[in-house]
Scaffold this motif. Structure first.
Motif, mmCIF file in Angstrom:
data_model
loop_
_atom_site.group_PDB
_atom_site.id
_atom_site.type_symbol
_atom_site.label_atom_id
_atom_site.label_comp_id
_atom_site.label_asym_id
_atom_site.label_seq_id
_atom_site.Cartn_x
_atom_site.Cartn_y
_atom_site.Cartn_z
ATOM 1 N N LYS A 1 -6.197 9.135 -7.150
ATOM 2 C CA LYS A 1 -4.900 8.622 -7.643
ATOM 3 C C LYS A 1 -3.967 8.935 -6.551
ATOM 4 C CE LYS A 1 -5.547 9.004 -12.527
ATOM 5 N NZ LYS A 1 -5.405 9.303 -13.599
ATOM 6 N N LYS A 2 -4.484 8.963 -5.310
ATOM 7 C CA LYS A 2 -3.430 9.283 -4.095
ATOM 8 C C LYS A 2 -3.207 7.954 -3.501
ATOM 9 C CE LYS A 2 -5.014 13.980 -3.625
ATOM 10 N NZ LYS A 2 -5.328 14.954 -2.499
ATOM 11 N N ARG A 3 -3.716 6.776 -3.750
ATOM 12 C CA ARG A 3 -3.279 5.495 -3.133
ATOM 13 C C ARG A 3 -3.367 4.374 -4.215
ATOM 14 N NH1 ARG A 3 -2.836 5.048 1.961
ATOM 15 N NH2 ARG A 3 -3.482 2.958 1.930
ATOM 16 N N THR A 4 -2.118 3.549 -3.701
ATOM 17 C CA THR A 4 -2.127 2.498 -4.578
ATOM 18 C C THR A 4 -2.208 1.160 -3.884
ATOM 19 O OG1 THR A 4 0.242 2.683 -5.113
ATOM 20 C CG2 THR A 4 -1.173 3.603 -6.745
ATOM 21 N N GLU B 1 0.716 -1.147 -0.094
ATOM 22 C CA GLU B 1 -0.074 0.079 0.162
ATOM 23 C C GLU B 1 0.868 1.238 -0.049
ATOM 24 O OE1 GLU B 1 -2.990 -0.123 2.715
ATOM 25 O OE2 GLU B 1 -2.761 -2.214 3.115
ATOM 26 N N ARG B 2 0.564 1.988 -0.780
ATOM 27 C CA ARG B 2 1.308 3.269 -0.949
ATOM 28 C C ARG B 2 0.438 4.714 -1.083
ATOM 29 N NH1 ARG B 2 6.274 1.237 -3.194
ATOM 30 N NH2 ARG B 2 6.023 -0.286 -4.549
ATOM 31 N N THR B 3 0.928 5.792 -0.644
ATOM 32 C CA THR B 3 0.244 7.072 -0.588
ATOM 33 C C THR B 3 0.925 7.964 -1.342
ATOM 34 O OG1 THR B 3 -0.764 6.469 1.729
ATOM 35 C CG2 THR B 3 -0.733 8.745 1.081
ATOM 36 N N PHE B 4 0.109 8.840 -2.139
ATOM 37 C CA PHE B 4 0.889 9.842 -3.089
ATOM 38 C C PHE B 4 0.002 11.100 -2.867
ATOM 39 C CE2 PHE B 4 1.744 5.635 -5.135
ATOM 40 C CZ PHE B 4 3.164 5.922 -5.632
ATOM 41 N N PRO B 5 0.462 11.819 -1.753
ATOM 42 C CA PRO B 5 0.037 13.020 -1.219
ATOM 43 C C PRO B 5 -0.824 13.940 -2.492
ATOM 44 C CG PRO B 5 1.400 12.679 0.112
ATOM 45 C CD PRO B 5 1.977 11.788 -1.007
#
Length: 90
Positions: free
Chosen positions: A49-52, A7-11
């Motif tokens: 598009k803020k979480r993958t 799990e990744r967050t892209f602010p």
């Protein structure tokens, strides 16, 4: 080979263009992953598009963390998973 969800967050949102440039970025990541025996299966991207949620096969969580550093990607959580599908009980 173990399977993991990363799990990744892209602010600011994930910004990969849908063109040849974006494809080249993805291939560079996949090639780098291969150096440590990790295979990127696919990713799910939230609508904003803020979480993958990325599915990987790899030897261990440490390899995934090392590759995230090499690829300049954040990691919020790594979870080892197994597959459950509708055909599980047949």
């Amino acid at each position: 080979m173990p399977r993991y969800i990363v799990e990744r967050t892209f602010p600011d949102g994930l910004a990969i263009p849908v063109n040849d440039e974006g494809a080249a970025v993805c291939m560079r990541v996949a090639d780098t992953n291969g150096e440590l025996g990790v295979t990127w299966i696919h990713s799910y991207v939230s609508e904003d598009k803020k979480r993958t949620y990325c599915v990987y096969d790899g030897p261990n969580p440490e390899a995934l963390r090392c590759l995230a550093d090499r690829n300049g990607l954040p990691i919020d959580r790594i979870t080892r998973v197994t597959v459950l599908d509708p055909y599980f009980f047949k």
